[in-house]
Design an enzyme around this catalytic site. Structure first.
Site, PDB file in Angstrom:
ATOM      1  CG  HIS A 183      -1.972  -0.978   1.307  1.00 36.33           C
ATOM      2  ND1 HIS A 183      -2.237  -1.740   2.424  1.00 36.33           N
ATOM      3  CD2 HIS A 183      -2.894  -1.349   0.387  1.00 36.33           C
ATOM      4  CE1 HIS A 183      -3.262  -2.539   2.185  1.00 36.33           C
ATOM      5  NE2 HIS A 183      -3.677  -2.328   0.950  1.00 36.33           N
ATOM      6  CE  LYS A 205     -14.571  -6.654   3.824  1.00 36.45           C
ATOM      7  NZ  LYS A 205     -13.320  -6.175   3.215  1.00 36.45           N
ATOM      8  NE  ARG A 208      -2.235  -7.570  -4.523  1.00 38.13           N
ATOM      9  CZ  ARG A 208      -3.063  -7.921  -3.565  1.00 38.13           C
ATOM     10  NH1 ARG A 208      -2.626  -7.964  -2.326  1.00 38.13           N
ATOM     11  NH2 ARG A 208      -4.308  -8.254  -3.817  1.00 38.13           N
ATOM     12  CB  SER A 263      -4.667  -6.388   4.361  1.00 38.98           C
ATOM     13  OG  SER A 263      -4.188  -5.150   3.933  1.00 38.98           O
TER      14      SER A 263
HETATM   15  O1  PNS Z   1      -9.032  -2.987   0.223  1.00 40.90           O
HETATM   16  P1  PNS Z   1     -10.060  -3.520  -0.719  1.00 40.90           P
HETATM   17  O2  PNS Z   1     -10.982  -4.498  -0.041  1.00 40.90           O
HETATM   18  O3  PNS Z   1      -9.452  -4.080  -1.957  1.00 40.90           O
HETATM   19  O4  PNS Z   1     -10.957  -2.242  -1.170  1.00 40.90           O
HETATM   20  C1  PNS Z   1     -12.162  -2.423  -1.837  1.00 40.90           C
HETATM   21  C2  PNS Z   1     -12.933  -1.099  -1.936  1.00 40.90           C
HETATM   22  C3  PNS Z   1     -13.060  -0.435  -0.592  1.00 40.90           C
HETATM   23  C4  PNS Z   1     -12.187  -0.179  -2.886  1.00 40.90           C
HETATM   24  C5  PNS Z   1     -14.336  -1.433  -2.539  1.00 40.90           C
HETATM   25  O5  PNS Z   1     -14.913  -2.458  -1.794  1.00 40.90           O
HETATM   26  C6  PNS Z   1     -15.260  -0.236  -2.572  1.00 40.90           C
HETATM   27  O6  PNS Z   1     -15.081   0.650  -3.382  1.00 40.90           O
HETATM   28  N1  PNS Z   1     -16.249  -0.223  -1.649  1.00 40.90           N
HETATM   29  C7  PNS Z   1     -17.160   0.883  -1.482  1.00 40.90           C
HETATM   30  C8  PNS Z   1     -18.562   0.544  -1.994  1.00 40.90           C
HETATM   31  C9  PNS Z   1     -18.617   0.709  -3.491  1.00 40.90           C
HETATM   32  O7  PNS Z   1     -18.392   1.771  -4.033  1.00 40.90           O
HETATM   33  N2  PNS Z   1     -18.924  -0.409  -4.162  1.00 40.90           N
HETATM   34  C10 PNS Z   1     -18.977  -0.453  -5.608  1.00 40.90           C
HETATM   35  C11 PNS Z   1     -17.566  -0.618  -6.170  1.00 40.90           C
HETATM   36  S1  PNS Z   1     -17.669  -1.354  -7.706  1.00 40.90           S
END
Ligand code: PNS
Length: 177
Positions: A19, A43, A92, A130
């Protein structure tokens, strides 16, 4: 010229060296980068939102165009609210691609004016996530080098109460000395 603000959204539970590598790269191409931690009450995270915010703020303090914030709801809504033009995400390995592509296209459908930009972290972090860091740390494995030292300490403190007590008495001893 107008400011190119980007958001780097994620869970960061906990922040990894991958990150941070991406944050540093992003900070070099955008005029402002906002690390946006998703507040997700569904979560059950290992680190609270405040712990994650504090860790990330400390770890990015040397990057003057980076700030840390939290958000709920849709990433695109938060991005628009703060005037961002871009969503930064890391890829990645090929295995990340399908999920990231799906998310980028859904975000584009929801908000066509936002552009997702993908960057690759350093190859040495290509296997670091993570989830795996949590798993290895919980089983007592070595995570040094995968996450910043301050995160190693926080994980140890969280997973081993005895270590935490030892740390507190050590600090007390030092302040008395
Ligand atoms: O660390 P992560 O789990 O890879 O992050 C995922 C994240 C937070 C970027 C994604 O789950 C997200 O954008 N969540 C917010 C809700 C949302 O906008 N959902 C539609 C995305 S297509």
């Amino acid at each position: 010229m107008h400011k190119a603000i980007a958001i780097y959204p994620g869970s960061f539970d906990p922040p990894t060296n991958g990150h941070l590598d991406l944050i540093e790269r992003g900070s070099r191409i955008f005029s402002e980068l906002v690390v946006a931690i998703l507040r997700n009450p569904e979560k059950s995270p290992m680190f609270s939102i405040n712990e994650r915010r504090q860790m990330l703020a400390g770890l990015t303090a040397h990057l003057k165009n980076v700030r840390v914030d939290t958000f709920d709801g849709l990433t695109v809504q938060y991005a628009k609210k703060i005037g961002a033009i871009s969503i930064l995400r890391g890829i990645r390995a090929v295995s990340d691609y399908e999920y990231e592509l799906q998310m980028a296209l859904m975000n584009r459908k929801l908000e066509p004016t936002l552009e997702t930009v993908f960057m690759m972290p350093a190859g040495k972090y290509s296997y670091v996530s993570s989830r795996l860091v949590r798993e290895v740390a919980q089983a007592g494995g070595q995570i040094k080098g995968l996450v910043p030292d301050v995160v190693v300490q926080k994980l140890r403190a969280k997973l081993d109460p005895a270590y935490k007590l030892q740390d507190i008495s050590e600090k007390k001893r030092k302040t008395r000395a």
